[in-house]
Design an enzyme around this catalytic site. Structure first.
Site, mmCIF file in Angstrom:
data_model
loop_
_atom_site.group_PDB
_atom_site.id
_atom_site.type_symbol
_atom_site.label_atom_id
_atom_site.label_comp_id
_atom_site.label_asym_id
_atom_site.label_seq_id
_atom_site.Cartn_x
_atom_site.Cartn_y
_atom_site.Cartn_z
ATOM 1 N N LYS A 58 54.933 91.178 67.380
ATOM 2 C CA LYS A 58 55.244 92.628 67.737
ATOM 3 C C LYS A 58 56.625 92.756 67.313
ATOM 4 O O LYS A 58 57.046 94.168 66.903
ATOM 5 C CB LYS A 58 54.825 93.150 69.080
ATOM 6 C CG LYS A 58 53.237 93.877 69.304
ATOM 7 C CD LYS A 58 52.109 92.843 69.169
ATOM 8 C CE LYS A 58 51.798 92.623 67.860
ATOM 9 N NZ LYS A 58 50.444 91.731 68.096
ATOM 10 N N GLY A 122 48.835 67.808 80.947
ATOM 11 C CA GLY A 122 47.978 67.457 81.981
ATOM 12 C C GLY A 122 46.474 66.983 81.546
ATOM 13 O O GLY A 122 46.101 67.727 80.464
ATOM 14 N N ALA A 189 41.367 88.883 56.558
ATOM 15 C CA ALA A 189 41.705 90.190 56.770
ATOM 16 C C ALA A 189 41.383 90.637 58.293
ATOM 17 O O ALA A 189 40.687 91.868 58.362
ATOM 18 C CB ALA A 189 41.407 91.306 55.767
ATOM 19 N N GLY A 190 41.501 89.610 59.157
ATOM 20 C CA GLY A 190 41.247 89.974 60.534
ATOM 21 C C GLY A 190 42.551 90.445 61.076
ATOM 22 O O GLY A 190 43.347 90.978 60.619
ATOM 23 N N GLU A 211 39.335 88.477 51.912
ATOM 24 C CA GLU A 211 38.415 88.349 53.232
ATOM 25 C C GLU A 211 37.001 88.206 52.672
ATOM 26 O O GLU A 211 36.372 88.862 52.085
ATOM 27 C CB GLU A 211 38.367 89.716 53.988
ATOM 28 C CG GLU A 211 37.429 89.930 54.794
ATOM 29 C CD GLU A 211 37.364 88.919 55.905
ATOM 30 O OE1 GLU A 211 38.237 88.575 56.802
ATOM 31 O OE2 GLU A 211 36.398 88.334 55.970
ATOM 32 N N VAL A 278 42.341 82.618 59.524
ATOM 33 C CA VAL A 278 40.794 82.669 59.590
ATOM 34 C C VAL A 278 40.253 82.394 61.014
ATOM 35 O O VAL A 278 39.033 82.245 61.241
ATOM 36 C CB VAL A 278 40.343 81.618 58.700
ATOM 37 C CG1 VAL A 278 40.698 81.746 57.185
ATOM 38 C CG2 VAL A 278 40.726 79.934 58.897
ATOM 39 N N ARG A 280 41.080 81.285 65.403
ATOM 40 C CA ARG A 280 41.326 80.320 66.267
ATOM 41 C C ARG A 280 40.442 79.713 66.798
ATOM 42 O O ARG A 280 39.072 80.174 67.102
ATOM 43 C CB ARG A 280 42.458 81.044 67.249
ATOM 44 C CG ARG A 280 43.699 81.717 66.546
ATOM 45 C CD ARG A 280 44.549 82.289 67.700
ATOM 46 N NE ARG A 280 45.120 81.400 68.540
ATOM 47 C CZ ARG A 280 46.221 80.889 68.297
ATOM 48 N NH1 ARG A 280 46.887 80.845 67.058
ATOM 49 N NH2 ARG A 280 46.576 79.910 69.218
ATOM 50 N N ASP A 320 41.856 81.998 76.298
ATOM 51 C CA ASP A 320 41.166 81.535 75.062
ATOM 52 C C ASP A 320 40.341 80.193 74.931
ATOM 53 O O ASP A 320 39.403 80.119 74.101
ATOM 54 C CB ASP A 320 42.258 81.295 73.935
ATOM 55 C CG ASP A 320 42.833 82.634 73.355
ATOM 56 O OD1 ASP A 320 42.548 83.609 74.190
ATOM 57 O OD2 ASP A 320 43.897 82.391 72.378
ATOM 58 N N HIS A 452 50.902 119.122 76.826
ATOM 59 C CA HIS A 452 51.367 119.584 75.398
ATOM 60 C C HIS A 452 52.745 119.482 75.025
ATOM 61 O O HIS A 452 53.645 119.957 75.853
ATOM 62 C CB HIS A 452 50.667 120.945 75.184
ATOM 63 C CG HIS A 452 50.901 121.523 73.844
ATOM 64 N ND1 HIS A 452 50.192 121.301 72.846
ATOM 65 C CD2 HIS A 452 51.890 122.440 73.428
ATOM 66 C CE1 HIS A 452 50.758 121.830 71.865
ATOM 67 N NE2 HIS A 452 51.688 122.707 72.144
#
Ligand code: FAD
Ligand code: AMP
Length: 479
Positions: A58, A122, A189-190, A211, A278, A280, A320, A452
């Site tokens: 970012k 660990g 193209a992810g 892709e 591609v 993970r 993950d 607004h």
């Protein structure tokens, strides 16, 4: 005697560090083991997200967007800029500074909450014991009442384009380039491929994304994906769908990629840099002793139930390394859930409402079901769409591309999903995520007063449109 903890967390990415902090807040004696080392060989917390993922990507997206705006759109506002120069090393140094501030921040949070930070590796042994090897190689065994595995994921390597750290790089390498490549290839193209392709494309690279799938962003709502593809193509990204990379050859300072297009024809393209994006895979190398009792599923993820409990009693896994979307906030919420369950609470997590964002410009953001998913389920539904071209605030900001789309059950009016391509889509979709969490109908959102002029008004109007009474666009005729 080995040290005894209520909770030992292995891994301090957004899943692990959040689990550790929450556990400590609940009065549990907690340690968190992390093996990540920075360039100086110092242990750092934060995992992929803070070191080589969400945050550094970012930072580069924001820097490159500013450059692009100065280059391409300041003149529309009457701002004339002279010759622009991009100093890539300053951009990268700024990113590094943000990373070190944030990783250092976790050290501070651990201290404030009483989490013991242990740097090293660990390994889960039988009986909830953890073998901890520090950064100097010294090993000790920790006893724990509960162990939380949070070892995250790592980029997938494909043999047809093996990463060499020079001409062929992965997402981590793409965050560290020292100059703007003239010809940049991206495999995949992810989410990550689009973000990194955008960074370097804005700075001047000719970007080609290859892709394999025929559909662009196949997991997203296809109306939004199609609109996004048009916008990105207009921006200069060359997105080639149905193109599977089958080989690559490094010739000195360039790499020749061979791919098969959707007609099965073999094509070649030459790049200065090739980024492999591609996907993970879960990272469990060296994590489990053979008798740890923890099972992996067929895709290599640690197998867990709905509450992130593994097969081994008292051993949990989050982030993950377990099933579900590979997103930082998904792992963090799992971390909170597990810490609270260890403390005896009945916390659950709503896996149906997890926002998902691609930080291109404009952003793409989604929560809940896509129109394709709702259609396939046979549920009757209404769709409300509001284009940013009809938003006064978007027009004032010169951000007219894209739309907000809200899908609601046609009988109950309950919101089923929201999909946005457009300015600040990430923050806008969160409003609908909150509404969905409270079981809101499209009418509820429509009856809410919105300020607004705001981009949020597009969410309001899309909700009204779902029931056929948007004010600032013509409504579709109802059957
Ligand atoms: P990780 O962050 O991977 O952390 C796991 C940690 O465990 C690592 O620090 C690792 O060193 C440590 N570890 C592993 N094994 C051991 C061991 N045996 N002993 C000790 N420590 C160990 N997600 C978003 O939600 N939003 C985004 O914008 C976003 N952008 C991304 C951009 C990029 C370029 C990438 C690569 C990813 C991005 N992601 C994003 C995904 C996000 O980074 C991951 O979903 C998130 O980091 C997963 O968190 P985690 O805690 O499960 O694992
Ligand atoms: P994501 O999972 O969002 O990171 O996206 C990764 C993308 O890479 C997916 O859309 C895959 O279809 C794509 N992909 C995987 N292997 C190849 C390949 N050999 N050539 C081109 N695209 C690929």
């Amino acid at each position: 005697m080995s040290e005894k903890y209520d909770v030992v967390v292995i891994g301090s990415g957004p899943a692990g560090y959040v689990a550790a902090i929450r556990a400590a807040q609940l009065g549990l004696k907690t340690a968190c083991i992390e093996k990540w080392q920075n360039a100086e060989g110092k242990g750092v917390n934060g995992g992929t997200c803070l070191n080589v993922g969400c945050i550094p990507s970012k930072a580069l997206l924001d820097s490159s967007h500013k450059y692009h705006e100065a280059h391409a759109s300041f003149n529309k506002h009457g701002i004339a800029v002279g010759a622009l120069e991009m100093d890539v090393s300053t951009m990268i140094a700024r990113k590094e500074k943000i990373v070190s501030q944030l990783t250092g921040g976790i050290a501070g949070l651990f201290k404030a909450n009483g989490v013991t930070a242990l740097f090293g590796t660990g390994k889960l042994l039988a009986g909830k014991q953890v073998e901890y090897t520090d950064l100097k190689g010294k090993t000790q065994v920790l006893d724990a009442d509960n162990v939380i595995l949070a070892t995250g994921s790592t980029p997938i390597d494909i043999p047809v384009a093996a990463v060499n750290g020079d001409t062929i790089i992965d997402s981590t390498g793409a965050l560290e380039l020292t100059e703007v490549p003239k010809r940049l290839g991206v495999i995949g193209a992810g989410v990550i491929g689009l973000e990194l392709g955008s960074v370097w494309g804005r700075l001047g690279s000719d970007v080609v994304l290859l892709e394999a799938l025929e559909d662009f962003l196949a997991m997203m709502d296809q109306q939004i994906a199609k609109d996004a593809k048009k916008i990105f193509t207009k921006q200069g990204l060359d997105i080639r769908l149905g193109c599977r990379v089958v080989g690559s050859e490094v010739n000195g300072k360039e790499v020749v990629v061979t791919y098969k297009n959707s007609d099965g024809e073999e094509q070649k393209e030459t790049f200065d840099i090739l980024i492999v994006c591609v996907g993970r895979r879960p990272f469990t190398e060296g994590l489990l002793a053979p008798d740890s009792g923890v099972q992996l599923d067929e895709r290599g993820f640690v197998f867990v139930d709905d509450y992130c409990s593994t097969n081994a009693p008292g051993v949990w896994a989050v982030g993950d390394v377990v099933r579900g979307p590979m997103l930082a906030h998904k792992g963090s919420e799992e971390g909170v859930m597990v810490a609270e369950r260890i403390a005896g609470q009945k916390t659950q997590m709503n896996y149906d409402i997890i926002p998902n964002v691609i930080y291109t410009h404009p952003e793409i953001a989604a929560v809940g079901l896509t129109e394709e998913q709702v259609k396939n389920s046979g549920e009757p539904y209404n769709v409300g769409i509001f284009p940013f071209a009809a938003s006064g605030r978007a027009m004032a900001a010169d951000e007219n591309d894209g739309m907000v789309k809200i899908i609601a059950n046609a009988e109950t009016d309950r919101i089923l999903g929201c999909h946005i391509v457009g300015p600040s889509a990430a923050d806008l979709v969160q409003q609908v995520a909150i509404a969905m969490e409270f079981g809101s109908s499209a009418e509820d959102l429509g009856m809410t007063v919105f300020g607004h002029p705001t981009l949020s008004e597009a969410v309001h109007e899309a909700a009204l449109a779902a029931n056929g009474h948007a004010i600032h666009i013509a409504n579709r005729k109802r059957k």
